[in-house]
Design an enzyme around this catalytic site. Structure first.
Site, PDB file in Angstrom:
ATOM      1  N   GLU A 118      -3.331  -6.552  15.280  1.00 35.21           N
ATOM      2  CA  GLU A 118      -3.103  -5.566  15.046  1.00 35.21           C
ATOM      3  C   GLU A 118      -4.501  -4.557  15.198  1.00 35.21           C
ATOM      4  O   GLU A 118      -4.059  -3.311  14.948  1.00 35.21           O
ATOM      5  CB  GLU A 118      -2.761  -5.230  13.646  1.00 35.21           C
ATOM      6  CG  GLU A 118      -1.756  -4.515  13.208  1.00 35.21           C
ATOM      7  CD  GLU A 118      -0.762  -4.632  11.824  1.00 35.21           C
ATOM      8  OE1 GLU A 118       0.099  -4.949  12.007  1.00 35.21           O
ATOM      9  OE2 GLU A 118      -1.474  -3.912  10.399  1.00 35.21           O
ATOM     10  N   HIS A 123      -4.130 -32.720  18.873  1.00 33.34           N
ATOM     11  CA  HIS A 123      -3.288 -33.204  19.070  1.00 33.34           C
ATOM     12  C   HIS A 123      -1.608 -32.480  19.903  1.00 33.34           C
ATOM     13  O   HIS A 123      -1.156 -33.042  19.638  1.00 33.34           O
ATOM     14  CB  HIS A 123      -2.557 -34.346  17.923  1.00 33.34           C
ATOM     15  CG  HIS A 123      -3.841 -35.451  17.977  1.00 33.34           C
ATOM     16  ND1 HIS A 123      -3.565 -36.059  18.024  1.00 33.34           N
ATOM     17  CD2 HIS A 123      -4.919 -34.891  16.893  1.00 33.34           C
ATOM     18  CE1 HIS A 123      -5.344 -36.926  17.669  1.00 33.34           C
ATOM     19  NE2 HIS A 123      -5.531 -36.497  17.552  1.00 33.34           N
ATOM     20  N   GLY A 167      -4.850  -1.824   5.404  1.00 32.25           N
ATOM     21  CA  GLY A 167      -3.738  -3.232   4.994  1.00 32.25           C
ATOM     22  C   GLY A 167      -4.419  -4.193   4.874  1.00 32.25           C
ATOM     23  O   GLY A 167      -5.053  -5.485   4.132  1.00 32.25           O
ATOM     24  N   ARG A 168      -5.243  -4.487   6.245  1.00 30.77           N
ATOM     25  CA  ARG A 168      -5.411  -6.153   7.104  1.00 30.77           C
ATOM     26  C   ARG A 168      -7.127  -5.605   7.252  1.00 30.77           C
ATOM     27  O   ARG A 168      -7.640  -7.201   6.842  1.00 30.77           O
ATOM     28  CB  ARG A 168      -4.877  -6.306   8.474  1.00 30.77           C
ATOM     29  CG  ARG A 168      -5.418  -5.212   9.062  1.00 30.77           C
ATOM     30  CD  ARG A 168      -4.891  -4.995  10.452  1.00 30.77           C
ATOM     31  NE  ARG A 168      -6.110  -3.861  11.490  1.00 30.77           N
ATOM     32  CZ  ARG A 168      -5.072  -3.070  11.208  1.00 30.77           C
ATOM     33  NH1 ARG A 168      -4.027  -2.655  11.151  1.00 30.77           N
ATOM     34  NH2 ARG A 168      -5.173  -1.421  12.531  1.00 30.77           N
ATOM     35  N   LYS A 201       0.611  -1.136  -0.322  1.00 28.96           N
ATOM     36  CA  LYS A 201      -0.113   0.012  -0.276  1.00 28.96           C
ATOM     37  C   LYS A 201       0.630   1.536  -0.229  1.00 28.96           C
ATOM     38  O   LYS A 201       1.088   2.184  -1.138  1.00 28.96           O
ATOM     39  CB  LYS A 201      -0.265  -0.006   1.169  1.00 28.96           C
ATOM     40  CG  LYS A 201      -2.342   1.383   1.610  1.00 28.96           C
ATOM     41  CD  LYS A 201      -2.489   1.148   2.433  1.00 28.96           C
ATOM     42  CE  LYS A 201      -3.572   2.400   2.754  1.00 28.96           C
ATOM     43  NZ  LYS A 201      -4.150   2.347   4.570  1.00 28.96           N
ATOM     44  N   LYS A 246      10.171  -0.722  13.422  1.00 24.26           N
ATOM     45  CA  LYS A 246      11.067  -0.419  12.409  1.00 24.26           C
ATOM     46  C   LYS A 246      12.186   0.634  11.891  1.00 24.26           C
ATOM     47  O   LYS A 246      13.104   0.288  11.853  1.00 24.26           O
ATOM     48  CB  LYS A 246       9.376  -0.157  11.869  1.00 24.26           C
ATOM     49  CG  LYS A 246       8.394  -1.239  11.058  1.00 24.26           C
ATOM     50  CD  LYS A 246       7.896  -0.815  10.071  1.00 24.26           C
ATOM     51  CE  LYS A 246       6.361  -1.286   9.730  1.00 24.26           C
ATOM     52  NZ  LYS A 246       5.922  -0.458   9.040  1.00 24.26           N
ATOM     53  N   GLU A 266      11.137  -4.651   3.390  1.00 26.20           N
ATOM     54  CA  GLU A 266      10.698  -6.489   3.676  1.00 26.20           C
ATOM     55  C   GLU A 266      10.322  -6.154   1.871  1.00 26.20           C
ATOM     56  O   GLU A 266      10.670  -7.042   1.353  1.00 26.20           O
ATOM     57  CB  GLU A 266       9.836  -6.916   4.069  1.00 26.20           C
ATOM     58  CG  GLU A 266      10.188  -6.786   5.751  1.00 26.20           C
ATOM     59  CD  GLU A 266       9.734  -5.817   6.870  1.00 26.20           C
ATOM     60  OE1 GLU A 266       9.327  -5.032   6.031  1.00 26.20           O
ATOM     61  OE2 GLU A 266       9.271  -6.124   8.045  1.00 26.20           O
TER      62      GLU A 266
HETATM   63  O1  F6P Z   1       2.653  -4.484   9.560  1.00 30.40           O
HETATM   64  C1  F6P Z   1       2.521  -2.756   9.535  1.00 30.40           C
HETATM   65  C2  F6P Z   1       2.449  -2.823   7.748  1.00 30.40           C
HETATM   66  O2  F6P Z   1       1.827  -1.680   8.028  1.00 30.40           O
HETATM   67  C3  F6P Z   1       0.509  -3.299   8.133  1.00 30.40           C
HETATM   68  O3  F6P Z   1      -0.314  -2.473   8.560  1.00 30.40           O
HETATM   69  C4  F6P Z   1       0.249  -3.775   6.795  1.00 30.40           C
HETATM   70  O4  F6P Z   1      -0.794  -4.269   6.422  1.00 30.40           O
HETATM   71  C5  F6P Z   1       2.008  -4.059   6.611  1.00 30.40           C
HETATM   72  O5  F6P Z   1       2.800  -3.031   6.844  1.00 30.40           O
HETATM   73  C6  F6P Z   1       2.142  -3.724   4.593  1.00 30.40           C
HETATM   74  O6  F6P Z   1       2.475  -2.312   4.139  1.00 30.40           O
HETATM   75  P1  F6P Z   1       2.029  -1.714   3.030  1.00 30.40           P
HETATM   76  O7  F6P Z   1       1.406  -2.104   2.028  1.00 30.40           O
HETATM   77  O8  F6P Z   1       2.297  -0.833   3.243  1.00 30.40           O
HETATM   78  O9  F6P Z   1       3.217  -2.508   2.539  1.00 30.40           O
END
Ligand code: F6P
Length: 542
Positions: free
Chosen positions: A350, A381, A264-265, A203, A507, A209
């Protein structure tokens, strides 16, 4: 009554009813199931195995009213900026509405046409890959689609693609999220760059990452000796920062916009769902949206007392706040849904892991609980022993599809029977007398020493969600129910379920530490962090 008066009344009601055993409630009221379940399309929601009576539900609904939940639901539907700390609307529900839906205005603009334009573009892109119309740079058919994203840009589409595996088309879909290079290395070693398309999903288009993995994927493509011009055929992106995606080298026609009014979620319904579109195709993806829309309609238009997500939220709060329960486990008795709880972890934890109210005050009660789970029957189990005989109260959500497209022996019937049996055992328990009677064949001393170990307290709550089949529609409906549960909990707890400031701090520190790992100069952290960094440095030299 005010919110705090209702809260107090519920606390007293809990004290007055805590000793009642569900076993007795079922014995006394043969209609308990009839009065405590709801159905919606292919879904049956049974909440009769909870430590409640009719008065509990009435009081909980009054608590929701005192917290102004109905007003908050309306504000969400309207597109008010209910994510106040980020000054954004939370309009994931708009993503599942039809093209002819009534206008929803955000900052003076009707968002409905715009969101459908992007959705249609993404669906058309997916269909061209599926049909073979869109080939790779050397003219070969695309066989593999690799989605790179993390958190909300990964968990939803990944869980859904896996859940709907039985609806898969001809393109294999893979997901890379972790910055640990084992993830990307293991995925790419099996793939051919000439027949692979990537989607870079972020987003913000700033998540380190995702960008690390995106660059590694581009290098992998180039290392195969394929022309730079082919990037345009092998890479796509999904972001609300379209310019940043284009700067990465992805042409505008392969960049799909998402909007800042989708968290995002909560975003699998948006263009973030592209890998799911590629996995199951346009028709199934639209069915998935329709299922969620059906739950939205139910949520927005059903009185609290009969409202499935509201009841889910109220029961969660009942145990979390009035019984001191610390966790809640969700167990899909479905191998395909094995990632459901990972998606739910982020959604719930979150969203509700907050200790400040929307106004910035400290909350006066516990908020989000620990959400965990594992696919059934495997969970039985692993950690179910603690649920049955441990000292903690952990309510369970059982999710069980009633039919399967596979006909392998009696596996499915066995699996369903186990889900039902676990819910029954948790509810009923086994008294000491019953345990003794089971051991009647043993000598008295042996019987007396073993019987306490075979006693189950019971009175352990669970909800059952039965779906007629694991279809795109039912999956969408179920996920939307959990989304609305999360929202309703947030409103009642007085927190903002749409921001996530808590993940930012780590972060920032990681950004500082990373260059220090390979520098010789002094360290200014606490002694533990300094010690960890030094150990890392030493391992690089060994
Ligand atoms: O984990 C933090 C967060 O901001 C989430 O809320 C989000 O889903 C994720 O990182 C990824 O963010 P982006 O879509 O901006 O890469």
């Amino acid at each position: 009554m005010t919110f705090s008066e209702m809260w107090q009344q519920l606390a007293e009601h809990q004290k007055a009813t805590a000793a009642i055993h569900m076993r007795d409630q079922f014995a006394e009221d043969v209609d308990r199931f009839d009065n405590m379940h709801e159905t919606l399309h292919g879904l049956l929601f049974d909440y009769s195995k909870n430590r409640i009576n009719e008065e509990t539900i009435v009081l909980l609904c009054q608590l929701a009213e005192a917290a102004k939940l109905p007003e908050a639901m309306e504000a969400m539907r309207r597109g008010d900026k209910i994510n106040t700390s980020e000054q954004r609307a939370a309009l994931h529900t708009a993503l599942r509405s039809s093209e002819n839906a009534a206008p929803i205005m955000v900052d003076g603009e009707n968002i409905i046409p715009k969101l459908h334009r992007e959705l249609n573009r993404a669906l058309a892109f997916a269909e061209r890959i599926i049909s073979g119309d869109r080939t790779g740079i050397t003219g070969q058919r695309i066989t593999d689609f690799v989605h790179i994203g993390i958190g909300g840009s990964d968990l939803g589409p990944q869980m859904c693609a896996q859940s709907l595996y039985d609806y898969r088309k001809n393109v294999r879909v893979h997901f890379i999220s972790n910055s640990d290079d084992a993830d990307i290395a293991q995925k790419l070693e099996k793939l051919n760059p000439e027949t692979t398309v990537f989607s870079i999903a972020s987003k913000s288009f700033a998540t380190p990452e995702t960008l690390l993995n995106a660059h590694a994927a581009r290098n992998w493509y180039k290392a195969a000796g394929l022309p730079e011009s082919g990037i345009a055929r092998h890479f796509s992106a999904i972001s609300s920062d379209v310019a940043a995606a284009e700067n990465f080298g992805i042409p505008a026609e392969c960049v799909f916009a998402m909007f800042d009014w989708v968290g995002g979620r909560y975003s699998v319904w948006s263009t973030i769902g592209l890998p799911l579109m590629v996995a199951v195709g346009e028709t199934r993806f639209r069915e998935f949206l329709s299922g969620a829309h059906a739950m939205d309609e139910h949520f927005f238009n059903t009185p609290l007392r009969r409202n499935i997500p509201v009841l889910m939220a109220l029961l969660h709060i009942w145990y979390n706040n009035f019984y001191g329960s610390e966790g809640h486990t969700t167990v899909p008795y479905s191998h395909n849904m094995r990632r459901f709880t990972s998606w739910l972890n982020q959604l719930d934890m979150e969203s509700c892991g907050k200790s400040r109210t929307v106004d910035g005050e400290r909350v006066s009660h516990k908020t989000g609980g620990i959400v965990f789970g594992e696919e059934g029957v495997n969970c039985q189990h692993a950690y179910f022993q603690l649920l049955h005989q441990g000292t903690r109260l952990i309510p369970v959500d059982f999710i069980v599809p009633m039919t399967t497209p596979h006909q392998v022996g009696r596996q499915h019937r066995f699996t369903v029977a186990n889900a039902f049996a676990q819910a029954e055992a948790l509810m009923k328990g086994k008294t000491l007398e019953e345990a003794r009677a089971e051991l009647a064949d043993l000598p008295k001393a042996g019987r007396e020493s073993l019987a306490p170990h075979k006693e189950f307290p019971g009175n352990r709550p669970s909800n059952s969600f039965l779906i007629d089949r694991l279809t795109p529609f039912n999956l969408g409906m179920l996920m939307a129910a959990y989304e609305h549960r999360t929202f309703a909990e947030g409103v009642i707890w007085g927190i903002n379920p749409f921001d996530q400031w808590g993940v930012e701090y780590g972060k920032v520190l990681a950004k500082k530490i990373e260059p220090e790992l390979n520098q010789a100069h002094g360290l200014t952290h606490d002694s533990s962090t300094n010690g960890l960094i030094r150990f890392y440095r030493k391992c690089q030299q060994d």
